[in-house]
Design a protein around this motif. Structure first.
Motif, PDB file in Angstrom:
ATOM      1  N   ASP A 175      20.810  65.036  84.104  1.00  0.00           N
ATOM      2  CA  ASP A 175      22.098  65.404  83.534  1.00  0.00           C
ATOM      3  C   ASP A 175      23.036  66.018  84.567  1.00  0.00           C
ATOM      4  OD1 ASP A 175      23.834  65.692  81.233  1.00  0.00           O
ATOM      5  OD2 ASP A 175      23.447  67.848  81.342  1.00  0.00           O
ATOM      6  N   LYS A 176      22.498  66.788  85.507  1.00  0.00           N
ATOM      7  CA  LYS A 176      23.345  67.546  86.425  1.00  0.00           C
ATOM      8  C   LYS A 176      23.598  66.858  87.762  1.00  0.00           C
ATOM      9  CE  LYS A 176      22.712  72.250  84.710  1.00  0.00           C
ATOM     10  NZ  LYS A 176      22.346  71.849  83.346  1.00  0.00           N
ATOM     11  N   THR A 177      22.840  65.831  88.080  1.00  0.00           N
ATOM     12  CA  THR A 177      22.979  65.187  89.386  1.00  0.00           C
ATOM     13  C   THR A 177      24.055  64.110  89.363  1.00  0.00           C
ATOM     14  OG1 THR A 177      20.643  65.588  89.862  1.00  0.00           O
ATOM     15  CG2 THR A 177      21.763  63.943  91.195  1.00  0.00           C
ATOM     16  N   LYS A 178      25.025  64.251  90.237  1.00  0.00           N
ATOM     17  CA  LYS A 178      26.102  63.264  90.370  1.00  0.00           C
ATOM     18  C   LYS A 178      25.812  62.358  91.565  1.00  0.00           C
ATOM     19  CE  LYS A 178      27.936  65.488  87.007  1.00  0.00           C
ATOM     20  NZ  LYS A 178      27.645  65.003  85.631  1.00  0.00           N
ATOM     21  N   ARG A 201      24.639  58.469  82.294  1.00  0.00           N
ATOM     22  CA  ARG A 201      24.673  58.243  83.737  1.00  0.00           C
ATOM     23  C   ARG A 201      25.187  56.840  84.051  1.00  0.00           C
ATOM     24  NH1 ARG A 201      22.263  61.177  87.422  1.00  0.00           N
ATOM     25  NH2 ARG A 201      21.693  59.300  88.590  1.00  0.00           N
ATOM     26  N   SER A 223      19.338  73.859  88.874  1.00  0.00           N
ATOM     27  CA  SER A 223      20.536  73.794  88.032  1.00  0.00           C
ATOM     28  C   SER A 223      21.654  74.700  88.513  1.00  0.00           C
ATOM     29  CB  SER A 223      20.177  74.142  86.582  1.00  0.00           C
ATOM     30  OG  SER A 223      19.653  75.452  86.510  1.00  0.00           O
ATOM     31  N   ASP A 281      17.195  67.855  82.894  1.00  0.00           N
ATOM     32  CA  ASP A 281      18.244  68.658  83.521  1.00  0.00           C
ATOM     33  C   ASP A 281      18.677  68.034  84.843  1.00  0.00           C
ATOM     34  OD1 ASP A 281      19.862  71.044  83.322  1.00  0.00           O
ATOM     35  OD2 ASP A 281      18.697  71.862  84.979  1.00  0.00           O
ATOM     36  N   VAL A 282      17.709  67.548  85.612  1.00  0.00           N
ATOM     37  CA  VAL A 282      18.020  66.875  86.876  1.00  0.00           C
ATOM     38  C   VAL A 282      18.904  65.650  86.623  1.00  0.00           C
ATOM     39  CG1 VAL A 282      17.034  65.522  88.766  1.00  0.00           C
ATOM     40  CG2 VAL A 282      15.978  67.693  88.109  1.00  0.00           C
ATOM     41  N   SER A 309      22.830  74.817  91.572  1.00  0.00           N
ATOM     42  CA  SER A 309      23.528  74.227  92.712  1.00  0.00           C
ATOM     43  C   SER A 309      24.217  72.933  92.325  1.00  0.00           C
ATOM     44  CB  SER A 309      22.538  73.948  93.857  1.00  0.00           C
ATOM     45  OG  SER A 309      21.863  75.119  94.247  1.00  0.00           O
ATOM     46  N   SER A 310      25.126  72.483  93.202  1.00  0.00           N
ATOM     47  CA  SER A 310      25.800  71.200  93.008  1.00  0.00           C
ATOM     48  C   SER A 310      24.966  70.097  93.652  1.00  0.00           C
ATOM     49  CB  SER A 310      27.192  71.243  93.645  1.00  0.00           C
ATOM     50  OG  SER A 310      27.797  69.977  93.619  1.00  0.00           O
ATOM     51  N   HIS A 311      24.880  68.957  92.987  1.00  0.00           N
ATOM     52  CA  HIS A 311      24.096  67.836  93.502  1.00  0.00           C
ATOM     53  C   HIS A 311      24.943  66.574  93.363  1.00  0.00           C
ATOM     54  CE1 HIS A 311      20.722  70.659  93.211  1.00  0.00           C
ATOM     55  NE2 HIS A 311      21.201  70.937  92.013  1.00  0.00           N
ATOM     56  N   GLU A 312      25.777  66.356  94.366  1.00  0.00           N
ATOM     57  CA  GLU A 312      26.768  65.282  94.284  1.00  0.00           C
ATOM     58  C   GLU A 312      26.810  64.490  95.577  1.00  0.00           C
ATOM     59  OE1 GLU A 312      31.561  64.697  93.344  1.00  0.00           O
ATOM     60  OE2 GLU A 312      30.656  66.687  93.367  1.00  0.00           O
TER      61      GLU A 312
END
Length: 305
Positions: A119-122, A147, A84, A116-117, A86-89
């Motif tokens: 929700d935060k992964t773009k 998503r 969480s 969380d994965v 780091s950026s994941h885009e």
């Protein structure tokens, strides 16, 4: 219903460009494993690397990290709780995908981690194994809908038992009519794809890939090129890593599922031919991914001439 062919799978497989680097070839991140099931994480990570992703990064517990440092030192391994931070885009010059759930037991902490994965992964997220427990709750449905609304694809890869549990949740909590017996596997795959706003790969003796597109007559694709040798523990983790790797290389989600499933099946067939069907292990399937890919690459070159 369309049936996956070798020609179709061969055309999907990415070609490595002469000017490629590890980032342009795709970053495949895996949030996988647990103290009890470290091997599943290793199999998934090794499959992701073998299928061509340029950079494989694993977020996992100490037991998984220790195993990967020996089994695959080329993978970067970080503590799961750092995901969480780091950026994941995904970007055009740096394709990206995340695989979550292989080797998890579906504990409360793991459910929270997978949510969380998501929700935060773009970028595209593939959910497998114990991670699928995170979807069978109101929060899971909500994050998948967010998503989908944002244009972020999700892939789910349940086997029959996991599909039945997801179907029962949908029928009970969401008021949808879903076949929770899985007696009609194509219908179950299609129902789950629509209920969870995801591409569904329903694994079994025959694998069914559903896109969830109600308007398409080809909503479900049949992959029946496998072998009973694949009915071994660990082969599903390899499939998740293989599809995740193709997603990380920028493949369309449905295409990645088609090609990944075909290569996985062909690896099982090749291993069976050389070793004998009863003797094939998940590790053998992993070893035969490269020959399976090479055979498809030869087919693609031959058809291109």
């Amino acid at each position: 219903m369309k049936r996956v062919t070798a020609k179709q799978a061969a055309r999907i497989l990415p070609v490595v460009r002469a000017d490629a680097n590890k980032y342009t070839r795709g970053v495949c991140e895996l949030v996988v494993g647990s103290e009890r099931f470290a091997g599943a994480a290793v199999l998934a990570a090794k499959a992701a690397n073998r299928m061509g992703a340029g950079y494989v990064k694993v977020y996992a517990c100490e037991q998984v990290a220790a195993a990967l440092h020996i089994a695959q030192p080329s993978s970067v391994v970080l503590p799961a709780e750092e995901f969480s931070a780091s950026s994941h885009e995904a970007r055009i010059a740096r394709p990206h995908a995340v695989v979550a759930g292989c080797g998890m037991a579906g504990t409360e902490d793991e459910v929270r981690l997978v949510l969380d994965v998501l929700d935060k992964t773009k970028a595209c997220v593939l959910v497998d194994g114990g991670g699928l427990a995170a979807l069978a709750c109101d929060e899971g449905i909500a994050v998948l809908r967010r998503r989908a609304a944002a244009g972020l694809p999700t892939v789910i890869t349940p086997h029959g038992g996991e599909a039945a549990r997801l179907a029962r949740f949908v029928a009970k909590r969401c008021g949808s009519r879903v076949d929770d017996s899985c007696a009609d596997a194509p219908r179950t795959a299609s129902d789950l794809a629509r209920a969870f706003d995801a591409v569904c790969v329903l694994k079994g003796p025959d694998t069914f890939i559903a896109t969830g597109n109600e308007e398409s007559p080809d909503d479900v694709i049949l992959m029946d090129r496998g072998t009973p040798a694949l009915s071994k523990a660990g082969t599903g983790d390899i499939l998740a890593g293989a599809i995740g790797s193709l997603l990380a290389q920028g493949c369309d989600p449905a295409d990645a599922c088609v090609a990944g499933s075909f290569v996985h099946a062909r690896a099982g067939v090749l291993a069976s031919r050389d070793i004998g069907e009863p003797c094939v292990t998940a590790e053998d399937v992993l070893d035969y991914l490269a020959p399976a890919i090479a055979s498809l690459a030869r087919k693609a070159r031959k058809e291109g001439n």
